[in-house]
Design an enzyme around this catalytic site. Structure first.
Site, short mmCIF file in Angstrom:
data_model
loop_
_atom_site.label_atom_id
_atom_site.label_comp_id
_atom_site.label_asym_id
_atom_site.label_seq_id
_atom_site.Cartn_x
_atom_site.Cartn_y
_atom_site.Cartn_z
CE LYS A 1 -8.61 3.97 -8.96
NZ LYS A 1 -7.75 2.97 -9.60
CG ASN A 2 -8.53 0.22 -7.04
OD1 ASN A 2 -8.77 0.77 -8.11
ND2 ASN A 2 -7.44 0.44 -6.34
NE ARG B 1 -0.64 -1.31 -15.79
CZ ARG B 1 -1.07 -2.39 -15.14
NH1 ARG B 1 -1.98 -2.26 -14.21
NH2 ARG B 1 -0.62 -3.58 -15.44
CB CYS C 1 1.28 3.33 -15.28
SG CYS C 1 1.49 2.66 -13.65
NE ARG D 1 0.61 -1.45 -11.93
CZ ARG D 1 -0.38 -0.58 -11.77
NH1 ARG D 1 -0.19 0.68 -12.04
NH2 ARG D 1 -1.57 -0.98 -11.38
N PRO D 2 3.77 -5.64 -15.09
CG PRO D 2 5.23 -7.24 -14.24
CD PRO D 2 4.83 -5.80 -14.11
CG LEU E 1 2.61 -13.06 -11.40
CD1 LEU E 1 2.47 -12.35 -10.05
CD2 LEU E 1 3.45 -14.32 -11.25
CG ASP F 1 -3.45 1.88 -4.01
OD1 ASP F 1 -4.46 1.25 -4.36
OD2 ASP F 1 -2.36 1.80 -4.61
CB VAL G 1 3.35 -3.01 -3.51
CG1 VAL G 1 2.39 -3.51 -4.58
CG2 VAL G 1 2.94 -3.53 -2.12
NE ARG H 1 -6.53 6.72 -14.37
CZ ARG H 1 -5.73 5.77 -14.82
NH1 ARG H 1 -4.51 6.09 -15.22
NH2 ARG H 1 -6.10 4.52 -14.85
C1 EPZ Z 1 -4.22 -3.10 -8.03
O1 EPZ Z 1 -3.31 -2.99 -9.11
C2 EPZ Z 1 -4.81 -1.71 -7.83
N1 EPZ Z 1 -5.54 -1.32 -9.04
C3 EPZ Z 1 -3.69 -0.71 -7.54
O2 EPZ Z 1 -4.30 0.55 -7.29
C4 EPZ Z 1 -2.97 -1.16 -6.26
O3 EPZ Z 1 -1.90 -0.29 -6.02
C5 EPZ Z 1 -2.46 -2.60 -6.46
O4 EPZ Z 1 -3.55 -3.47 -6.81
C6 EPZ Z 1 -1.80 -3.14 -5.20
O5 EPZ Z 1 -2.71 -3.10 -4.13
C7 EPZ Z 1 -6.81 -1.77 -9.22
O6 EPZ Z 1 -7.33 -2.50 -8.40
C8 EPZ Z 1 -7.51 -1.32 -10.46
P1 EPZ Z 1 -0.88 -6.10 -8.39
P2 EPZ Z 1 -2.67 -4.34 -9.77
O7 EPZ Z 1 -1.16 -7.04 -9.50
O8 EPZ Z 1 -3.69 -5.41 -9.75
C9 EPZ Z 1 3.53 -7.17 -9.75
C10 EPZ Z 1 -4.60 2.86 -7.51
O9 EPZ Z 1 -3.88 3.80 -7.18
N2 EPZ Z 1 2.91 -8.06 -10.74
O10 EPZ Z 1 -1.31 -6.48 -6.99
O11 EPZ Z 1 -2.05 -3.96 -11.04
C11 EPZ Z 1 3.26 -5.70 -10.05
O12 EPZ Z 1 4.20 -5.21 -10.98
C12 EPZ Z 1 -3.99 1.64 -8.18
O13 EPZ Z 1 -5.84 2.79 -7.31
C13 EPZ Z 1 3.72 -8.89 -11.50
O14 EPZ Z 1 4.94 -8.89 -11.36
O15 EPZ Z 1 -1.53 -4.67 -8.70
C14 EPZ Z 1 3.42 -5.06 -8.70
O16 EPZ Z 1 4.79 -4.84 -8.43
C15 EPZ Z 1 -2.50 1.82 -8.44
N3 EPZ Z 1 3.14 -9.71 -12.42
C16 EPZ Z 1 2.90 -6.14 -7.73
O17 EPZ Z 1 2.93 -7.37 -8.47
C17 EPZ Z 1 1.78 -9.75 -12.62
O18 EPZ Z 1 1.30 -10.53 -13.46
C18 EPZ Z 1 1.47 -5.90 -7.26
O19 EPZ Z 1 0.66 -5.72 -8.41
C19 EPZ Z 1 0.97 -8.89 -11.83
C20 EPZ Z 1 1.55 -8.05 -10.89
#
Ligand code: EPZ
Length: 417
Positions: free
Chosen positions: A22-23, A92, A116, A121-122, A125, A304, A326, A397
């Site tokens: 999926k990812n 998202r 969520c 989930r900001p 960045l 995950d 995370v 999902r």
């Molecule tokens: C991806 O989410 C995955 N989703 C998530 O999988 C996975 O848990 C996550 O990466 C971490 O590996 C998809 O690939 C569609 P991040 P993403 O940006 O990109 C913070 C699942 O179950 N952050 O690496 O949203 C954020 O809040 C899903 O399949 C900021 O602060 O994750 C988090 O604490 C759930 N500012 C951390 O970084 C930003 O601009 C990691 O988020 C972006 C992120």
């Protein structure tokens, strides 16, 4: 069908195939917006999130067709540059259309994704990095308004490792002027799969899979064909399903080396796990030890798989300290596991699990998010009696036909109203 019923008692046995990731599929489907024409993908899993992505692409003027696990996307000049709230709030990851649309068309209007169950989930960045590439970014009425005549290559340093941020910038940089270097880039295998597809489309990328990715902007990209990588999170979930039931399960069509952190932890807990090029097998074990685990960006233990691994630890011998670094709120499964009799003390980012071999008993529980749902299904396999997991739509999902895969291994699971 909103509820899943899981009867305990079966030791899972046999072989089960992993579906496409999926990812990896989600960012790759959004990357099609970078190149007009027909893109073709194989091994695309049948999931709600893929459907949501197809709906969003169609709202922009694209068309798509699925035949089995083959998925085609036709991209023509977009009729709209707006990703509407109604579509984005359902998934998202829709924010991943921002980079491609901005890079290709110079303007994009994308609804803020909102939080969520697992966190706020900001996307700060993502937006800071696009500003660094010369984009004008405005937030208005819950939308991101982005404009950029031509994005300019630059060096982006992510102060926090972000998978989505790395993916959005990787896609945007392919059509920027000059070279972009992403430092502290995420190293997840799904990013490598995305980069591999972008390179097939004509992008010039190096360093993907390491923390420094270099992208040399090109004038134009062309559609191509690609088979989506295997879903390592699904593969890990299926391996734990075999382990928690004391079964003997072989997971095929997967890439075990993407799961070294999980496999090492399961071996530390006492499991015998054989790995081959594209399969891994867990051998029967009647009792295993509690081990500590801390989630972190790849190649460390994946967030995950934290909920699923915690289910395994609730019936281990001894204690396990689970640390989630995370996301800020990824223990939603804890109270539900406690309803099944698990002994867990959650404290903000740390949960202490006092394992009780054979200590779970069935009860009605409620799924709150995708991976929490999987954790409850795994616990249900060993909670004495019949566990009822409601709001199981979360599972759809991210898991393709999980109950039929588990049934084929001998589990007694079914859907009910
Ligand atoms: C991806 O989410 C995955 N989703 C998530 O999988 C996975 O848990 C996550 O990466 C971490 O590996 C998809 O690939 C569609 P991040 P993403 O940006 O990109 C913070 C699942 O179950 N952050 O690496 O949203 C954020 O809040 C899903 O399949 C900021 O602060 O994750 C988090 O604490 C759930 N500012 C951390 O970084 C930003 O601009 C990691 O988020 C972006 C992120």
């Amino acid at each position: 069908m909103d509820t899943m019923l899981i009867k305990s008692g079966a030791q899972l046995h046999g072989t089960v195939e992993t579906s496409g990731a999926k990812n990896a599929a989600l960012p790759i489907l959004f990357s099609t917006l970078l190149a007009e024409g027909e893109h073709q993908f194989d091994n695309v899993p049948v999931l709600k999130d893929i459907e949501s992505t197809a709906n969003l692409l169609e709202s922009l003027g694209c068309t798509s067709q699925r035949s089995g696990h083959t998925f085609k996307v036709q991209v023509t000049k977009l009729k709209s540059f707006e990703a509407h709230y109604d579509l984005v709030r359902k998934m998202r990851a829709s924010i991943l259309c921002l980079g491609p649309i901005l890079a290709k068309y110079g303007e994009a209007v994308v609804s803020l994704p909102g939080g969520c169950a697992i966190g706020t989930r900001p996307i700060d960045l993502h937006l800071d990095a696009m500003k660094a590439m010369g984009a004008e970014i405005q937030l208005k009425d819950g939308y991101v308004l982005a404009k950029a005549k031509k994005l300019k290559g630059t060096t982006i340093f992510f102060e926090k490792t972000t998978v989505g941020g790395t993916e959005n910038l990787l896609m945007a940089a392919t059509l920027a002027e000059g070279t972009t270097t992403i430092e502290n880039a995420a190293k997840e295998p799904e990013i490598v799969d995305l980069a591999n597809y972008l390179i097939k489309m004509g992008a010039k990328i190096s360093g993907h899979g390491t923390s420094i990715i270099k992208i040399e902007g090109v004038q134009k990209l062309s559609p191509a064909k690609h088979a989506i990588m295997a879903d390592r999170i699904e593969a890990g979930t299926l391996l734990i399903a075999g382990a928690i039931t004391g079964g003997d399960v072989t997971v095929t069509k997967c890439q075990p080396h993407d799961l070294d952190a999980l496999i090492n932890k399961m071996r530390e807990s006492g499991f015998k796990i054989d790995i081959k090029e594209n399969s891994m097998r867990v051998h029967p074990l009647s009792s295993w030890d509690g081990v500590d685990v801390t989630t972190a960006p790849h190649p460390l233990f994946p967030t995950d798989l934290q909920a699923q691994f915690m289910a395994l630890m609730t019936v281990a011998k001894g204690a396990s300290v689970v640390t989630e670094t995370v996301f800020e709120n990824r223990f939603m499964h804890v109270t539900e596991l406690m309803r099944l009799g698990a002994d867990i003390t959650p404290k903000s980012q740390v949960a202490v699990v006092r394992g009780k071999p054979g200590g779970l008993s069935a009860a009605p529980v409620m799924a709150t998010d995708l991976r929490a749902s999987a954790s409850l299904v795994l616990a249900g396999l060993v909670a004495k009696g019949e566990t009822q997991v409601s709001r199981i739509y979360h599972l759809d999902r991210g898991y393709e036909g999980l109950e039929s895969k588990l049934s084929k291994l001998g589990a007694k699971v079914k859907r009910a109203q």
